[in-house]
Scaffold this motif. Structure first.
Motif, PDB file in Angstrom:
ATOM      1  N   GLN A  91      -6.686   5.120  -8.326  1.00 36.37           N
ATOM      2  CA  GLN A  91      -5.551   4.222  -8.162  1.00 36.37           C
ATOM      3  C   GLN A  91      -4.915   4.527  -6.807  1.00 36.37           C
ATOM      4  O   GLN A  91      -5.168   5.586  -6.231  1.00 36.37           O
ATOM      5  CB  GLN A  91      -4.520   4.465  -9.274  1.00 36.37           C
ATOM      6  CG  GLN A  91      -5.025   4.172 -10.667  1.00 36.37           C
ATOM      7  CD  GLN A  91      -5.153   2.684 -10.922  1.00 36.37           C
ATOM      8  OE1 GLN A  91      -4.409   1.884 -10.384  1.00 36.37           O
ATOM      9  NE2 GLN A  91      -6.116   2.318 -11.744  1.00 36.37           N
ATOM     10  N   THR A  94       0.242   6.273  -3.681  1.00 37.28           N
ATOM     11  CA  THR A  94       1.684   6.084  -3.599  1.00 37.28           C
ATOM     12  C   THR A  94       2.275   5.974  -5.001  1.00 37.28           C
ATOM     13  O   THR A  94       1.768   5.243  -5.843  1.00 37.28           O
ATOM     14  CB  THR A  94       2.007   4.805  -2.798  1.00 37.28           C
ATOM     15  OG1 THR A  94       1.374   4.897  -1.533  1.00 37.28           O
ATOM     16  CG2 THR A  94       3.498   4.631  -2.613  1.00 37.28           C
ATOM     17  N   ASP A  95       3.327   6.727  -5.232  1.00 40.79           N
ATOM     18  CA  ASP A  95       4.031   6.713  -6.519  1.00 40.79           C
ATOM     19  C   ASP A  95       3.158   7.159  -7.691  1.00 40.79           C
ATOM     20  O   ASP A  95       3.333   6.692  -8.819  1.00 40.79           O
ATOM     21  CB  ASP A  95       4.629   5.333  -6.814  1.00 40.79           C
ATOM     22  CG  ASP A  95       5.663   4.927  -5.773  1.00 40.79           C
ATOM     23  OD1 ASP A  95       6.392   5.816  -5.295  1.00 40.79           O
ATOM     24  OD2 ASP A  95       5.718   3.733  -5.439  1.00 40.79           O
ATOM     25  N   ALA A  96       2.197   8.046  -7.441  1.00 38.23           N
ATOM     26  CA  ALA A  96       1.360   8.573  -8.527  1.00 38.23           C
ATOM     27  C   ALA A  96       2.255   9.209  -9.584  1.00 38.23           C
ATOM     28  O   ALA A  96       3.231   9.884  -9.269  1.00 38.23           O
ATOM     29  CB  ALA A  96       0.373   9.594  -7.976  1.00 38.23           C
ATOM     30  N   GLN A  97       1.876   8.991 -10.833  1.00 37.47           N
ATOM     31  CA  GLN A  97       2.676   9.496 -11.939  1.00 37.47           C
ATOM     32  C   GLN A  97       1.776  10.158 -12.979  1.00 37.47           C
ATOM     33  O   GLN A  97       0.569   9.951 -12.992  1.00 37.47           O
ATOM     34  CB  GLN A  97       3.431   8.350 -12.603  1.00 37.47           C
ATOM     35  CG  GLN A  97       4.376   7.628 -11.683  1.00 37.47           C
ATOM     36  CD  GLN A  97       4.977   6.398 -12.356  1.00 37.47           C
ATOM     37  OE1 GLN A  97       4.958   6.274 -13.575  1.00 37.47           O
ATOM     38  NE2 GLN A  97       5.499   5.495 -11.551  1.00 37.47           N
ATOM     39  N   ARG A 101      -0.840  12.134 -11.059  1.00 38.33           N
ATOM     40  CA  ARG A 101      -0.086  12.977 -10.123  1.00 38.33           C
ATOM     41  C   ARG A 101      -0.543  14.431 -10.225  1.00 38.33           C
ATOM     42  O   ARG A 101      -0.749  15.107  -9.217  1.00 38.33           O
ATOM     43  CB  ARG A 101       1.420  12.870 -10.399  1.00 38.33           C
ATOM     44  CG  ARG A 101       2.267  13.713  -9.450  1.00 38.33           C
ATOM     45  CD  ARG A 101       3.741  13.694  -9.849  1.00 38.33           C
ATOM     46  NE  ARG A 101       3.992  14.097 -11.214  1.00 38.33           N
ATOM     47  CZ  ARG A 101       3.971  15.359 -11.660  1.00 38.33           C
ATOM     48  NH1 ARG A 101       3.677  16.343 -10.835  1.00 38.33           N
ATOM     49  NH2 ARG A 101       4.223  15.643 -12.925  1.00 38.33           N
ATOM     50  N   THR A 141       0.163  -0.432 -11.341  1.00 35.60           N
ATOM     51  CA  THR A 141       0.848   0.841 -11.496  1.00 35.60           C
ATOM     52  C   THR A 141      -0.120   1.827 -12.119  1.00 35.60           C
ATOM     53  O   THR A 141      -0.795   1.496 -13.089  1.00 35.60           O
ATOM     54  CB  THR A 141       2.077   0.687 -12.417  1.00 35.60           C
ATOM     55  OG1 THR A 141       2.926  -0.315 -11.854  1.00 35.60           O
ATOM     56  CG2 THR A 141       2.831   1.980 -12.539  1.00 35.60           C
ATOM     57  N   LYS A 144       0.168   6.130 -16.862  1.00 33.60           N
ATOM     58  CA  LYS A 144       0.942   7.340 -17.111  1.00 33.60           C
ATOM     59  C   LYS A 144       0.200   8.240 -18.080  1.00 33.60           C
ATOM     60  O   LYS A 144      -0.502   7.772 -18.941  1.00 33.60           O
ATOM     61  CB  LYS A 144       2.308   6.988 -17.671  1.00 33.60           C
ATOM     62  CG  LYS A 144       3.176   6.293 -16.661  1.00 33.60           C
ATOM     63  CD  LYS A 144       4.547   6.071 -17.205  1.00 33.60           C
ATOM     64  CE  LYS A 144       5.408   5.392 -16.149  1.00 33.60           C
ATOM     65  NZ  LYS A 144       6.769   5.217 -16.585  1.00 33.60           N
TER      66      LYS A 144
END
Length: 145
Positions: A91, A94-97, A101, A141, A144
């Motif tokens: 993915q 940027t903004d990995a969660q 992450r 996105t 999660k």
């Protein structure tokens, strides 16, 4: 193409040039495929299938610290001065969660510590990680964990 040690987000169209340059330089390349998934199960499966691990990871438990230690040991055991890891269906970073992450943090930590003589018994391995987000995931996105 110059293969720099470190963590790089690239386009999927850059991968052939990276593979060519690594082959030209005789650098071991490991392709990590999670089919666009970013969850813990997908990452552990991909690492077990594609990367050298020392000690090997069992399949009954998935512990991030054990994965990190095993991956570090496996790459160090190659006794190669360089290694390349390509994750061509990730993915966007940027903004990995969540799990994604954590997976990225582990890869960054491997780069930092394995490349330092003080942590690698004077025998560093310079790791280049190339993350190429799956073009079909643009604008999505990350899942999660």
């Amino acid at each position: 193409m110059v293969m720099d040690t470190g963590f790089h987000e690239v386009s999927d169209t850059d991968i052939p040039a990276i593979l060519h340059e690594a082959g030209r330089q005789g650098v071991p390349v490991f392709l990590l495929s999670t089919a666009g998934r970013t969850d813990k199960n997908a990452f552990f499966r991909a690492v077990r299938e594609a990367l050298p691990l020392d000690p090997p990871l069992g399949t009954s438990r998935m512990v991030w610290d054990a994965l990190s230690d095993s991956l570090w040991g496996g790459l160090h055991a190659l006794q190669a001065p360089r290694a390349v890891i390509i994750w061509p269906d990730a993915q966007p970073v940027t903004d990995a969660q969540g799990d994604f992450r954590i997976a990225l943090e582990i890869l960054r930590d491997i780069i930092a510590t394995l490349g330092e003589a003080q942590y690698s018994d004077g025998r560093p391995t310079h790791v280049s990680v190339y993350i190429a987000p799956d073009p079909s995931s643009e604008g999505e996105t990350p899942a999660k964990g």
